[in-house]
Design a protein around this motif. Sequence first.
Motif, PDB file in Angstrom:
ATOM      1  N   VAL A  45       0.842  -1.196   0.000  1.00  0.00           N
ATOM      2  CA  VAL A  45       0.000   0.000   0.000  1.00  0.00           C
ATOM      3  C   VAL A  45       0.878   1.247   0.000  1.00  0.00           C
ATOM      4  CG1 VAL A  45      -1.627   1.357   1.377  1.00  0.00           C
ATOM      5  CG2 VAL A  45      -2.014  -1.094   1.038  1.00  0.00           C
ATOM      6  N   GLY A  46       1.929   1.234   0.833  1.00  0.00           N
ATOM      7  CA  GLY A  46       2.857   2.358   0.846  1.00  0.00           C
ATOM      8  C   GLY A  46       3.545   2.540  -0.494  1.00  0.00           C
ATOM      9  N   LEU A  47       3.874   1.423  -1.153  1.00  0.00           N
ATOM     10  CA  LEU A  47       4.492   1.500  -2.468  1.00  0.00           C
ATOM     11  C   LEU A  47       3.527   2.106  -3.489  1.00  0.00           C
ATOM     12  CD1 LEU A  47       7.056   0.806  -4.050  1.00  0.00           C
ATOM     13  CD2 LEU A  47       6.069  -1.451  -4.512  1.00  0.00           C
ATOM     14  N   ALA A  48       2.249   1.757  -3.385  1.00  0.00           N
ATOM     15  CA  ALA A  48       1.248   2.328  -4.293  1.00  0.00           C
ATOM     16  C   ALA A  48       1.157   3.836  -4.129  1.00  0.00           C
ATOM     17  CB  ALA A  48      -0.112   1.682  -4.046  1.00  0.00           C
ATOM     18  N   VAL A  49       1.296   4.307  -2.904  1.00  0.00           N
ATOM     19  CA  VAL A  49       1.236   5.745  -2.655  1.00  0.00           C
ATOM     20  C   VAL A  49       2.487   6.433  -3.199  1.00  0.00           C
ATOM     21  CG1 VAL A  49       1.181   7.544  -0.870  1.00  0.00           C
ATOM     22  CG2 VAL A  49      -0.258   5.492  -0.641  1.00  0.00           C
ATOM     23  N   GLY A  50       3.661   5.840  -2.979  1.00  0.00           N
ATOM     24  CA  GLY A  50       4.908   6.536  -3.247  1.00  0.00           C
ATOM     25  C   GLY A  50       5.572   6.262  -4.578  1.00  0.00           C
ATOM     26  N   ILE A  51       5.124   5.234  -5.315  1.00  0.00           N
ATOM     27  CA  ILE A  51       5.824   4.849  -6.543  1.00  0.00           C
ATOM     28  C   ILE A  51       5.779   5.955  -7.589  1.00  0.00           C
ATOM     29  CG2 ILE A  51       3.810   3.763  -7.627  1.00  0.00           C
ATOM     30  CD1 ILE A  51       7.439   2.447  -7.713  1.00  0.00           C
ATOM     31  N   LEU A  58      13.010   9.409 -11.861  1.00  0.00           N
ATOM     32  CA  LEU A  58      13.825   8.694 -12.837  1.00  0.00           C
ATOM     33  C   LEU A  58      13.671   9.244 -14.247  1.00  0.00           C
ATOM     34  CD1 LEU A  58      13.291   5.007 -11.627  1.00  0.00           C
ATOM     35  CD2 LEU A  58      15.322   6.429 -11.309  1.00  0.00           C
ATOM     36  N   LEU A  59      12.507   9.818 -14.562  1.00  0.00           N
ATOM     37  CA  LEU A  59      12.216  10.160 -15.956  1.00  0.00           C
ATOM     38  C   LEU A  59      12.186  11.656 -16.246  1.00  0.00           C
ATOM     39  CD1 LEU A  59       9.530   7.429 -16.705  1.00  0.00           C
ATOM     40  CD2 LEU A  59      11.861   7.543 -17.563  1.00  0.00           C
ATOM     41  N   GLN A  60      12.390  12.505 -15.251  1.00  0.00           N
ATOM     42  CA  GLN A  60      12.403  13.937 -15.529  1.00  0.00           C
ATOM     43  C   GLN A  60      13.525  14.310 -16.506  1.00  0.00           C
ATOM     44  OE1 GLN A  60      10.355  16.354 -14.856  1.00  0.00           O
ATOM     45  NE2 GLN A  60       8.986  15.244 -13.492  1.00  0.00           N
ATOM     46  N   LEU A  61      14.726  13.793 -16.265  1.00  0.00           N
ATOM     47  CA  LEU A  61      15.850  14.128 -17.135  1.00  0.00           C
ATOM     48  C   LEU A  61      15.642  13.601 -18.551  1.00  0.00           C
ATOM     49  CD1 LEU A  61      18.592  15.414 -17.551  1.00  0.00           C
ATOM     50  CD2 LEU A  61      19.661  13.341 -16.617  1.00  0.00           C
ATOM     51  N   PRO A  62      15.229  12.331 -18.754  1.00  0.00           N
ATOM     52  CA  PRO A  62      14.972  11.890 -20.132  1.00  0.00           C
ATOM     53  C   PRO A  62      13.915  12.730 -20.851  1.00  0.00           C
ATOM     54  CG  PRO A  62      15.165   9.990 -18.698  1.00  0.00           C
ATOM     55  CD  PRO A  62      15.176  11.199 -17.807  1.00  0.00           C
ATOM     56  N   ALA A  91      -7.525   2.825 -12.602  1.00  0.00           N
ATOM     57  CA  ALA A  91      -8.982   2.756 -12.443  1.00  0.00           C
ATOM     58  C   ALA A  91      -9.501   1.337 -12.646  1.00  0.00           C
ATOM     59  CB  ALA A  91      -9.649   3.704 -13.433  1.00  0.00           C
ATOM     60  N   SER A  92      -8.843   0.557 -13.507  1.00  0.00           N
ATOM     61  CA  SER A  92      -9.300  -0.802 -13.800  1.00  0.00           C
ATOM     62  C   SER A  92      -8.624  -1.848 -12.911  1.00  0.00           C
ATOM     63  CB  SER A  92      -9.038  -1.132 -15.267  1.00  0.00           C
ATOM     64  OG  SER A  92      -7.646  -1.103 -15.550  1.00  0.00           O
ATOM     65  N   ALA A  93      -7.780  -1.428 -11.976  1.00  0.00           N
ATOM     66  CA  ALA A  93      -7.013  -2.374 -11.160  1.00  0.00           C
ATOM     67  C   ALA A  93      -7.925  -3.212 -10.272  1.00  0.00           C
ATOM     68  CB  ALA A  93      -5.998  -1.626 -10.314  1.00  0.00           C
ATOM     69  N   ASP A  94      -7.618  -4.496 -10.189  1.00  0.00           N
ATOM     70  CA  ASP A  94      -8.327  -5.382  -9.261  1.00  0.00           C
ATOM     71  C   ASP A  94      -7.368  -6.055  -8.286  1.00  0.00           C
ATOM     72  OD1 ASP A  94      -7.039  -7.118 -10.954  1.00  0.00           O
ATOM     73  OD2 ASP A  94      -8.850  -8.071 -11.727  1.00  0.00           O
ATOM     74  N   SER A  95      -6.104  -5.632  -8.305  1.00  0.00           N
ATOM     75  CA  SER A  95      -5.112  -6.144  -7.364  1.00  0.00           C
ATOM     76  C   SER A  95      -4.171  -5.010  -7.002  1.00  0.00           C
ATOM     77  CB  SER A  95      -4.315  -7.304  -7.975  1.00  0.00           C
ATOM     78  OG  SER A  95      -3.500  -6.832  -9.040  1.00  0.00           O
ATOM     79  N   ILE A  96      -3.487  -5.166  -5.887  1.00  0.00           N
ATOM     80  CA  ILE A  96      -2.575  -4.112  -5.446  1.00  0.00           C
ATOM     81  C   ILE A  96      -1.416  -3.968  -6.419  1.00  0.00           C
ATOM     82  CG2 ILE A  96      -1.216  -5.634  -3.972  1.00  0.00           C
ATOM     83  CD1 ILE A  96      -2.213  -1.978  -3.215  1.00  0.00           C
ATOM     84  N   GLU A  97      -0.986  -5.079  -7.029  1.00  0.00           N
ATOM     85  CA  GLU A  97       0.118  -4.995  -7.992  1.00  0.00           C
ATOM     86  C   GLU A  97      -0.291  -4.179  -9.221  1.00  0.00           C
ATOM     87  OE1 GLU A  97       0.665  -8.544  -5.427  1.00  0.00           O
ATOM     88  OE2 GLU A  97      -0.992  -7.830  -6.684  1.00  0.00           O
ATOM     89  N   MET A  98      -1.526  -4.367  -9.677  1.00  0.00           N
ATOM     90  CA  MET A  98      -2.014  -3.611 -10.829  1.00  0.00           C
ATOM     91  C   MET A  98      -2.171  -2.131 -10.481  1.00  0.00           C
ATOM     92  SD  MET A  98      -5.240  -4.641 -13.220  1.00  0.00           S
ATOM     93  CE  MET A  98      -5.614  -3.765 -14.752  1.00  0.00           C
ATOM     94  N   LEU A  99      -2.594  -1.854  -9.258  1.00  0.00           N
ATOM     95  CA  LEU A  99      -2.696  -0.464  -8.808  1.00  0.00           C
ATOM     96  C   LEU A  99      -1.320   0.190  -8.776  1.00  0.00           C
ATOM     97  CD1 LEU A  99      -4.483   1.826  -7.661  1.00  0.00           C
ATOM     98  CD2 LEU A  99      -4.040   0.889  -5.376  1.00  0.00           C
ATOM     99  N   ILE A 100      -0.321  -0.543  -8.277  1.00  0.00           N
ATOM    100  CA  ILE A 100       1.051  -0.016  -8.245  1.00  0.00           C
ATOM    101  C   ILE A 100       1.531   0.272  -9.668  1.00  0.00           C
ATOM    102  CG2 ILE A 100       3.451  -0.630  -7.752  1.00  0.00           C
ATOM    103  CD1 ILE A 100       2.362  -2.197  -5.299  1.00  0.00           C
ATOM    104  N   ALA A 101       1.246  -0.635 -10.599  1.00  0.00           N
ATOM    105  CA  ALA A 101       1.657  -0.425 -11.990  1.00  0.00           C
ATOM    106  C   ALA A 101       1.001   0.830 -12.563  1.00  0.00           C
ATOM    107  CB  ALA A 101       1.301  -1.640 -12.836  1.00  0.00           C
ATOM    108  N   GLY A 102      -0.281   1.044 -12.261  1.00  0.00           N
ATOM    109  CA  GLY A 102      -0.967   2.233 -12.740  1.00  0.00           C
ATOM    110  C   GLY A 102      -0.371   3.500 -12.175  1.00  0.00           C
ATOM    111  N   ARG A 103      -0.083   3.482 -10.889  1.00  0.00           N
ATOM    112  CA  ARG A 103       0.524   4.656 -10.256  1.00  0.00           C
ATOM    113  C   ARG A 103       1.924   4.931 -10.811  1.00  0.00           C
ATOM    114  NH1 ARG A 103      -1.190   8.638  -7.491  1.00  0.00           N
ATOM    115  NH2 ARG A 103       0.293   8.444  -5.783  1.00  0.00           N
ATOM    116  N   GLY A 107       3.263   8.329 -12.917  1.00  0.00           N
ATOM    117  CA  GLY A 107       4.498   9.066 -12.677  1.00  0.00           C
ATOM    118  C   GLY A 107       5.410   9.095 -13.876  1.00  0.00           C
ATOM    119  N   ALA A 108       5.282   8.089 -14.755  1.00  0.00           N
ATOM    120  CA  ALA A 108       6.149   8.034 -15.935  1.00  0.00           C
ATOM    121  C   ALA A 108       5.872   9.180 -16.904  1.00  0.00           C
ATOM    122  CB  ALA A 108       5.985   6.689 -16.651  1.00  0.00           C
ATOM    123  N   GLY A 109       4.726   9.819 -16.782  1.00  0.00           N
ATOM    124  CA  GLY A 109       4.462  11.019 -17.578  1.00  0.00           C
ATOM    125  C   GLY A 109       5.106  12.228 -16.926  1.00  0.00           C
ATOM    126  N   ALA A 110       6.426  12.243 -16.879  1.00  0.00           N
ATOM    127  CA  ALA A 110       7.195  13.213 -16.084  1.00  0.00           C
ATOM    128  C   ALA A 110       7.455  14.480 -16.896  1.00  0.00           C
ATOM    129  CB  ALA A 110       8.504  12.578 -15.622  1.00  0.00           C
TER     130      ALA A 110
END
Length: 392
Positions: A45-51, A58-62, A91-103, A107-110
């Motif tokens: 859960v903490g990873l979902a918040v902070g990822i 990581l992606l601001q410079l690129p 929005a479509s996540a049904d698991s915490i891993e999928m939620l982390i991937a979405g979050r 962030g990848a849109g830096a």
Amino acid sequence: MNALERRAVGGLALVYWLRMLGLFMVLPVLAAYADDYAGATPMLVGLAVGIYGLTQALLQLPFGLASDRLGRLPVIIVGLGVFLLGSLLAASADSIEMLIAGRALQGAGAVAAAINALLADLTRPAVRTTAMAILGISIGMAFLIALMIGPVFTAWLGLAGVFHLAAGFALVSMLVLWLMVPRPQRREPTGLLTGLRAAFADRRLHPLYGGIFVLHAAMTAVFVAVPVLLSRRLGVDAADQWSVFAPAMLLSILPLPVLIWLAERKGHQASVVLGCIVLAAVALVGMTQVGSTGAMLLALCLYFSGFNLLEASMPSLVSQAAQADARGAALGMYSTSQFLGAFAGGALGGWIMGGWGLDAVLIVAGGLLAAWLVFAPRTPWRIPAAASGRTG
């Protein structure tokens, strides 16, 4: 500002506001709702918040380098599109891993560095700090509004609905960028190695990278300690803490025009910036002595008054000191330092609070700001337009 600068600032501030509102609306509720996802553990859960912050760093410079080579607008459009896709995945996540991937994809849109670089391209140095301040205020207002409406919209729409809303905000942001923001002057694309050399080798930029790292490390530590302090010592429930933070942030905006006027128009940039570092450091240490919500409100107001000026001044100084054809790379490195500082401040603040208590977090945060005074005098306060290589 002239008419083109007003259009640029207004359009980019609206883009920032919509994007950050969609992001911040989930912050007050994500940790509570994420417990319901399959496979959820406190660590995940903490990873979902902070990822989000990690992928941003990581992606601001690129993204900044890409904006120097391919153009600001296309890179920002792509970044907003990535944020939109991440919101839909969350929005479509049904698991915490999928939620982390979405979050993480959000962030990848830096695009922060590319947006700041575009704003620098479209404004003169004389008004750039004011323009950056307006962008900062739009982010602050998005944060305040999100704190108040996020729980309400989540109750109405559910967490998935709020992520869908964030995707809609990203789409509107792309339309605003395309239809409202002026096009910068055409220029020769910058080579990858040229941009990297400009971002890393220019020693004038190093104090600015270090300064923004310290500023955001201290700020994140504040948001680790102060909510707990309000709850444990002052009896302010978590649901009501916005009533302390919101007035403090709003009142802290009031001195900003005067401070910018002193810095930009009267040539006291160094004195104003150094004074704001001292003000913010003293306010943090003073928070350890507060005994009422009124005293905490005053301390927070003083802290954010210093923070707001520093937050507005730093990207303006980077944009003036950097070469115009590598401005995106320099602002990308600056944004990377900013997000790494936020990550480090959160981790450090939690570790200190667990071992030494709330007061130690605030004292260390104040000490970090005081340490900034050691290398802050090496900051390039005034860079002539010709020296910065400005072409826009």
